[in-house]
Design a protein around this motif. Structure first.
Motif, mmCIF file in Angstrom:
data_model
loop_
_atom_site.group_PDB
_atom_site.id
_atom_site.type_symbol
_atom_site.label_atom_id
_atom_site.label_comp_id
_atom_site.label_asym_id
_atom_site.label_seq_id
_atom_site.Cartn_x
_atom_site.Cartn_y
_atom_site.Cartn_z
ATOM 1 N N ILE A 13 68.553 -35.720 27.761
ATOM 2 C CA ILE A 13 68.571 -34.745 26.846
ATOM 3 C C ILE A 13 67.409 -32.897 27.979
ATOM 4 O O ILE A 13 68.064 -32.450 28.145
ATOM 5 N N THR A 14 66.608 -33.848 27.967
ATOM 6 C CA THR A 14 65.275 -32.995 27.882
ATOM 7 C C THR A 14 64.512 -33.438 28.768
ATOM 8 O O THR A 14 64.974 -34.617 29.004
ATOM 9 N N LYS A 15 64.112 -32.636 29.839
ATOM 10 C CA LYS A 15 62.939 -32.610 30.428
ATOM 11 C C LYS A 15 61.659 -33.024 30.120
ATOM 12 O O LYS A 15 60.947 -33.327 31.241
ATOM 13 N N LYS A 16 61.523 -32.587 29.610
ATOM 14 C CA LYS A 16 60.122 -32.471 29.009
ATOM 15 C C LYS A 16 60.384 -33.244 27.304
ATOM 16 O O LYS A 16 60.583 -33.655 26.665
ATOM 17 N N GLU A 17 58.729 -34.220 26.859
ATOM 18 C CA GLU A 17 58.767 -34.865 25.748
ATOM 19 C C GLU A 17 58.362 -33.412 24.552
ATOM 20 O O GLU A 17 57.575 -32.569 25.216
ATOM 21 N N THR A 18 59.640 -33.740 23.320
ATOM 22 C CA THR A 18 59.175 -31.769 22.985
ATOM 23 C C THR A 18 58.111 -31.928 22.421
ATOM 24 O O THR A 18 57.969 -31.185 21.669
ATOM 25 N N LEU A 19 57.728 -33.023 21.278
ATOM 26 C CA LEU A 19 56.690 -32.635 20.493
ATOM 27 C C LEU A 19 55.192 -31.924 21.607
ATOM 28 O O LEU A 19 54.615 -31.712 20.577
ATOM 29 N N MET A 20 54.775 -32.843 22.624
ATOM 30 C CA MET A 20 53.888 -32.329 23.150
ATOM 31 C C MET A 20 54.467 -30.851 23.797
ATOM 32 O O MET A 20 53.174 -30.344 23.422
ATOM 33 N N GLU A 21 55.605 -30.630 23.917
ATOM 34 C CA GLU A 21 55.739 -28.932 23.936
ATOM 35 C C GLU A 21 55.660 -28.108 23.198
ATOM 36 O O GLU A 21 54.752 -26.907 23.525
ATOM 37 N N LEU A 22 55.531 -28.936 21.510
ATOM 38 C CA LEU A 22 55.688 -28.332 20.602
ATOM 39 C C LEU A 22 54.183 -27.399 20.440
ATOM 40 O O LEU A 22 53.574 -26.676 19.744
ATOM 41 N N PHE A 23 53.665 -28.694 20.970
ATOM 42 C CA PHE A 23 51.797 -28.652 21.175
ATOM 43 C C PHE A 23 51.576 -27.504 21.293
ATOM 44 O O PHE A 23 50.360 -26.965 20.918
ATOM 45 N N LYS A 24 51.991 -27.452 22.852
ATOM 46 C CA LYS A 24 50.918 -27.429 24.025
ATOM 47 C C LYS A 24 52.009 -25.244 23.547
ATOM 48 O O LYS A 24 51.082 -24.193 23.625
ATOM 49 N N PHE A 36 42.720 -28.640 17.910
ATOM 50 C CA PHE A 36 43.286 -29.393 17.979
ATOM 51 C C PHE A 36 43.319 -31.202 19.279
ATOM 52 O O PHE A 36 44.117 -31.616 19.103
ATOM 53 N N LEU A 37 42.891 -30.411 19.860
ATOM 54 C CA LEU A 37 43.308 -31.075 21.445
ATOM 55 C C LEU A 37 42.812 -32.534 21.461
ATOM 56 O O LEU A 37 43.221 -33.480 21.907
ATOM 57 N N PRO A 38 40.948 -32.357 21.186
ATOM 58 C CA PRO A 38 40.432 -33.649 20.554
ATOM 59 C C PRO A 38 41.159 -34.761 19.685
ATOM 60 O O PRO A 38 41.327 -36.100 19.922
ATOM 61 N N ARG A 39 41.263 -34.374 18.930
ATOM 62 C CA ARG A 39 42.492 -34.784 17.494
ATOM 63 C C ARG A 39 43.853 -35.563 18.537
ATOM 64 O O ARG A 39 44.335 -36.474 18.252
ATOM 65 N N ALA A 40 44.210 -35.138 19.308
ATOM 66 C CA ALA A 40 45.600 -35.045 20.189
ATOM 67 C C ALA A 40 45.305 -36.010 21.066
ATOM 68 O O ALA A 40 46.125 -37.166 20.922
ATOM 69 N N VAL A 41 43.983 -35.858 21.784
ATOM 70 C CA VAL A 41 43.520 -37.466 22.559
ATOM 71 C C VAL A 41 43.153 -38.403 21.844
ATOM 72 O O VAL A 41 43.838 -39.622 22.479
ATOM 73 N N THR A 60 49.101 -38.061 12.734
ATOM 74 C CA THR A 60 47.285 -37.977 12.703
ATOM 75 C C THR A 60 47.351 -36.407 13.797
ATOM 76 O O THR A 60 46.943 -35.564 13.832
ATOM 77 N N PHE A 61 48.604 -36.634 14.851
ATOM 78 C CA PHE A 61 49.050 -35.209 15.930
ATOM 79 C C PHE A 61 49.190 -34.198 15.149
ATOM 80 O O PHE A 61 49.246 -33.096 15.296
ATOM 81 N N LEU A 62 50.140 -34.114 13.539
ATOM 82 C CA LEU A 62 50.601 -33.232 13.962
ATOM 83 C C LEU A 62 49.578 -32.422 13.399
ATOM 84 O O LEU A 62 49.444 -31.489 12.054
ATOM 85 N N LYS A 63 48.546 -32.791 13.060
ATOM 86 C CA LYS A 63 47.158 -31.904 12.589
ATOM 87 C C LYS A 63 47.425 -30.529 13.067
ATOM 88 O O LYS A 63 47.297 -29.567 11.876
#
Length: 212
Positions: A13-24, A36-41, A60-63
């Motif tokens: 229903i969305t055009k993008k991945e929502t968790l990554m959109e929250l991070f951005k 927090f970008l290095p942790r995400a990578v 880990t990502f949700l730090k």
């Protein structure tokens, strides 16, 4: 008996991945969060080489929102929905929800994404139930600890059946729909009589719909 129209969320229903959109979104609103970008990578790399499973990756990502107060998180995700999420919805998905709701279907969104923000999709008036991955709060503070399992694959079916049992409802699965962009949802696609793949790039025996 109830008839369900079940929708996955990300890329369905969305055009993008929502968790990554929250991070951005969090970075955009406070550039200091780019730390927090290095942790995400790193978490993505650990998943790609099969050291982390999806549960570990998400924890880990949700730090970037670790130890946020529950009421502050609620305010954040409200703004996230209003300013971003609702802008990346497929119009065809919303049209399908409206159509099936008018035909007497209950609209369920079932996703591996965290419930703490996908619950904002209740703002779509047709949506009856949202099921997602749960995270724990301790004394009103977000802990990053996943409650139970990642809501993906067979776990989506288990969680759905849990809701059906707890709410004492009967479902006509033969007349029910399931929409997903991915075969990771095959357990749910196989459960219903009317499965559809959304914007799937390969040929498949399941009918494919092109949504914009």
């Amino acid at each position: 008996m109830k008839k369900l129209a079940i929708f996955d969320i990300d890329y369905t229903i969305t055009k993008k991945e929502t968790l990554m959109e929250l991070f951005k979104y969090v970075i955009k609103n406070d550039k200091r969060n780019v730390r927090f970008l290095p942790r995400a990578v790193f978490s993505g790399l650990m998943y790609s080489i099969k050291i982390y499973d999806e549960k570990k990756v998400k924890e880990t990502f949700l730090k970037f929102i670790d130890k946020i107060h529950e009421k502050d998180l609620a305010e954040l995700v409200k703004k996230f929905y209003d300013e971003k999420l609702q802008t990346i919805l497929y119009e065809d998905a919303l049209t399908m929800m409206k159509k099936l709701k008018s035909e007497g279907y209950d609209i369920y969104l079932i996703s591996a994404s965290p419930e703490f923000y996908i619950n904002e999709f209740y703002k779509i008036k047709e949506v009856d139930k949202i099921i997602g991955t749960k995270f724990t709060f301790k004394e009103g503070i977000f802990t990053r600890k996943m409650e139970g399992e990642n809501c993906k694959g067979q776990e989506k079916v288990r969680r759905l059946m849990e809701v059906i049992k707890n709410e004492k409802i009967e479902v006509d699965f033969k007349e029910s729909y399931m929409f997903s962009d991915s075969l990771s949802d095959k357990p749910l696609l196989d459960l219903v009589g009317k499965p559809y793949l959304i914007n799937y790039k390969k040929n498949h025996q399941i009918e494919i719909l092109k949504w914009k």
